[in-house]
Design a protein around this motif. Structure first.
Motif, PDB file in Angstrom:
ATOM      1  N   CYS A 111      35.059  -0.314   8.318  1.00 48.06           N
ATOM      2  CA  CYS A 111      33.811  -1.077   8.282  1.00 48.06           C
ATOM      3  C   CYS A 111      32.914  -0.625   7.122  1.00 48.06           C
ATOM      4  O   CYS A 111      32.226  -1.451   6.496  1.00 48.06           O
ATOM      5  CB  CYS A 111      33.063  -0.945   9.611  1.00 48.06           C
ATOM      6  SG  CYS A 111      33.886  -1.752  10.997  1.00 48.06           S
ATOM      7  N   SER A 112      32.915   0.669   6.830  1.00 49.73           N
ATOM      8  CA  SER A 112      32.123   1.188   5.709  1.00 49.73           C
ATOM      9  C   SER A 112      32.648   0.639   4.386  1.00 49.73           C
ATOM     10  O   SER A 112      31.870   0.255   3.506  1.00 49.73           O
ATOM     11  CB  SER A 112      32.157   2.719   5.694  1.00 49.73           C
ATOM     12  OG  SER A 112      31.533   3.254   6.835  1.00 49.73           O
ATOM     13  N   LEU A 113      33.956   0.598   4.252  1.00 49.07           N
ATOM     14  CA  LEU A 113      34.548   0.043   3.028  1.00 49.07           C
ATOM     15  C   LEU A 113      34.282  -1.457   2.919  1.00 49.07           C
ATOM     16  O   LEU A 113      34.120  -1.992   1.815  1.00 49.07           O
ATOM     17  CB  LEU A 113      36.043   0.340   2.991  1.00 49.07           C
ATOM     18  CG  LEU A 113      36.402   1.814   2.750  1.00 49.07           C
ATOM     19  CD1 LEU A 113      37.885   2.057   2.997  1.00 49.07           C
ATOM     20  CD2 LEU A 113      36.024   2.234   1.336  1.00 49.07           C
ATOM     21  N   ALA A 114      34.219  -2.141   4.067  1.00 46.96           N
ATOM     22  CA  ALA A 114      33.862  -3.565   4.055  1.00 46.96           C
ATOM     23  C   ALA A 114      32.425  -3.748   3.586  1.00 46.96           C
ATOM     24  O   ALA A 114      32.121  -4.648   2.788  1.00 46.96           O
ATOM     25  CB  ALA A 114      34.045  -4.160   5.447  1.00 46.96           C
ATOM     26  N   ALA A 115      31.522  -2.882   4.066  1.00 43.62           N
ATOM     27  CA  ALA A 115      30.116  -2.942   3.649  1.00 43.62           C
ATOM     28  C   ALA A 115      29.981  -2.641   2.161  1.00 43.62           C
ATOM     29  O   ALA A 115      29.188  -3.282   1.451  1.00 43.62           O
ATOM     30  CB  ALA A 115      29.288  -1.959   4.469  1.00 43.62           C
ATOM     31  N   MET A 116      30.752  -1.671   1.676  1.00 41.41           N
ATOM     32  CA  MET A 116      30.707  -1.326   0.245  1.00 41.41           C
ATOM     33  C   MET A 116      31.278  -2.446  -0.616  1.00 41.41           C
ATOM     34  O   MET A 116      30.794  -2.703  -1.722  1.00 41.41           O
ATOM     35  CB  MET A 116      31.467  -0.027   0.016  1.00 41.41           C
ATOM     36  CG  MET A 116      30.779   1.191   0.629  1.00 41.41           C
ATOM     37  SD  MET A 116      31.804   2.665   0.647  1.00 41.41           S
ATOM     38  CE  MET A 116      31.919   3.006  -1.098  1.00 41.41           C
ATOM     39  N   ALA A 117      32.302  -3.134  -0.117  1.00 36.27           N
ATOM     40  CA  ALA A 117      32.858  -4.277  -0.849  1.00 36.27           C
ATOM     41  C   ALA A 117      31.826  -5.403  -0.934  1.00 36.27           C
ATOM     42  O   ALA A 117      31.673  -6.049  -1.978  1.00 36.27           O
ATOM     43  CB  ALA A 117      34.128  -4.766  -0.153  1.00 36.27           C
ATOM     44  N   TYR A 118      31.110  -5.610   0.169  1.00 38.80           N
ATOM     45  CA  TYR A 118      30.040  -6.624   0.178  1.00 38.80           C
ATOM     46  C   TYR A 118      28.928  -6.239  -0.810  1.00 38.80           C
ATOM     47  O   TYR A 118      28.408  -7.094  -1.542  1.00 38.80           O
ATOM     48  CB  TYR A 118      29.462  -6.753   1.582  1.00 38.80           C
ATOM     49  CG  TYR A 118      28.263  -7.667   1.682  1.00 38.80           C
ATOM     50  CD1 TYR A 118      28.413  -9.050   1.570  1.00 38.80           C
ATOM     51  CD2 TYR A 118      26.975  -7.153   1.868  1.00 38.80           C
ATOM     52  CE1 TYR A 118      27.318  -9.896   1.657  1.00 38.80           C
ATOM     53  CE2 TYR A 118      25.876  -7.993   1.945  1.00 38.80           C
ATOM     54  CZ  TYR A 118      26.052  -9.359   1.841  1.00 38.80           C
ATOM     55  OH  TYR A 118      24.954 -10.191   1.923  1.00 38.80           O
TER      56      TYR A 118
END
Length: 308
Positions: A111-118
Motif C-alpha cells: 500500500c505504501s508503494l501504491a501511495a508513492m506511485a500515486y
C-alpha cells in the motif's frame, strides 16, 4: 493425532538439526538484522533532521523505512531465539502475533508503494497542481489510512484462525505461516480456506493494480515529454519499480513454498526462498532509495559532515 485441547505450542520443523552451525547462522542473522535496523534508522533520522526533505515523497519513504524495521522485527527475534532451541517450539500466542505482524507489514509495504506511485503520478503528470494535491496534511492522512487498511485486512483474515481447534502442531517452516497453521486445524470451513486469498486480493492485488495504473499514466506522459523530464521520471521511479518487483518475487516464493509440495527442493534452498521477502526487502529499500535519490545522498553527506 493429538487431542486439540492439548495443543499449546507449534513446532517449527524446518530448523532440523543444525548442530554447531547454529553459532555461524546466529552470527550471520544478527549482523544482517542490525544492518537492516541501522540502514533504515539512519535514513529516517536524515529525513527527520533535514528540512529540505520534508516533502511528500520523503515522508512516504520515511513510512516505508519504519515498516521495514517493523517487518524485520516480526521475524528475526524468533529466528535468533530458535537457533539455540532444542525443541523449536513456539507458543500459540507468539505464533499468532508473528502472523499478524508479518502479514500487516506486507500489506503496508504494498500500500505504501501504491501511495508513492500515486505521488509520482501527480508529480509528473500534474506538476503545477502537485503542491495543492499532495500537501503534508494529505500525506499524513494517506499514511494513516494505509496502516488502518492493513490492520483491518489482516484482522478479518486473522479472526478466522485464532479460534480454531488444532489437531496437529508441526509447521514445516522457520516461522509461523497463516496457511500452514490453518491446515493444522481439526476442521476448516470454506471461509477459512479462502481467508488468506481474500487477504492477498486486498493487500496485494488492489495495491498492485493502483501501482500499474499510475505507471501506465506516467509512461504515457513521458513518451510525449522532453528527454530531461524522462530522465527525472526514471530516476525517481526506478527504486519503486525495483521494490515492487522484489516484493512480487518474494510473494511468489512464499506462495509456492506454503501451498505446493516442494519436497524435491533442498531444505536450505526452500528455507531461504520462504524467508526471501523478509531477508532482502528490508535492506533493498534503504539501499535503493539511499543510493539512487540525489537529495537523500546529499542529505546523508550533510548529516555525516555535521556529526563530524
Amino acid at each position: 493425532m493429538e487431542n486439540s485441547t492439548e495443543i499449546v505450542s507449534f513446532v517449527l520443523a524446518a530448523y532440523g538439526k543444525i548442530g554447531q552451525l547454529k553459532y555461524l547462522y546466529f552470527s550471520i542473522m544478527i549482523l544482517w538484522y542490525l544492518s537492516i535496523f541501522a540502514a533504515n534508522i539512519v535514513l529516517i533520522v536524515v529525513i527527520y533532521v533535514d528540512r529540505r526533505l520534508h516533502e511528500p515523497m520523503y515522508i512516504f519513504l520515511c513510512n516505508l523505512f519504519i515498516n521495514e524495521i517493523y517487518g524485520s522485527t516480526s521475524l528475526y527475534p524468533l529466528l535468533l531465539s530458535q537457533m539455540f532451541s532444542d525443541t523449536h517450539e513456539v507458543s500459540l500466542t507468539y505464533c499468532f502475533l508473528q502472523i499478524f505482524c508479518i502479514y500487516t507489514s506486507a500489506c503496508v509495504e504494498f500500500c505504501s508503494l501504491a501511495a508513492m506511485a500515486y505521488d509520482r503520478y501527480i508529480s509528473i503528470c500534474y506538476p503545477l497542481h502537485y503542491h495543492v494535491i499532495m500537501n503534508t496534511g494529505r500525506v499524513c492522512t494517506i499514511i494513516l489510512l494505509i496502516w488502518v487498511y492493513s490492520f483491518v485486512n489482516i484482522v478479518f483474515s486473522f479472526s478466522l484462525i485464532i479460534h480454531l481447534k488444532f489437531c496437529g502442531n508441526i509447521i514445516d517452516k522457520v516461522f509461523c505461516d497463516h496457511h500452514l497453521v490453518s491446515n493444522l486445524a481439526c476442521s476448516v470451513s470454506v471461509l477459512n480456506n479462502i481467508s488468506d486469498l481474500f487477504y492477498a486480493f486486498l493487500g496485494i492485488v488492489v495495491p498492485c493494480s493502483l501501482i500499474s495504473f499510475s505507471y501506465i499514466k506516467i509512461l504515457a506522459v513521458c513518451l510525449k515529454t522532453s528527454k530531461e523530464t524522462k530522465q527525472k521520471a526514471i530516476s525517481t521511479c526506478t527504486p519503486q519499480i525495483v521494490s515492487v518487483s522484489n516484493l512480487i518475487v518474494g510473494c511468489v516464493f512464499h506462495l509456492v513454498d506454503s501451498r505446493f509440495d516442494a519436497a524435491h527442493t533442498p531444505d536450505k534452498v526452500r528455507i531461504i526462498l520462504s524467508v526471501y521477502l523478509l531477508i532482502c526487502q528490508p535492506i533493498v529499500t534503504p539501499c535503493m532509495y539511499g543510493l539512487n535519490l540525489p537529495k537523500i545522498k546529499e542529505a546523508c553527506k550533510r548529516f555525516l559532515l555535521y556529526r563530524k
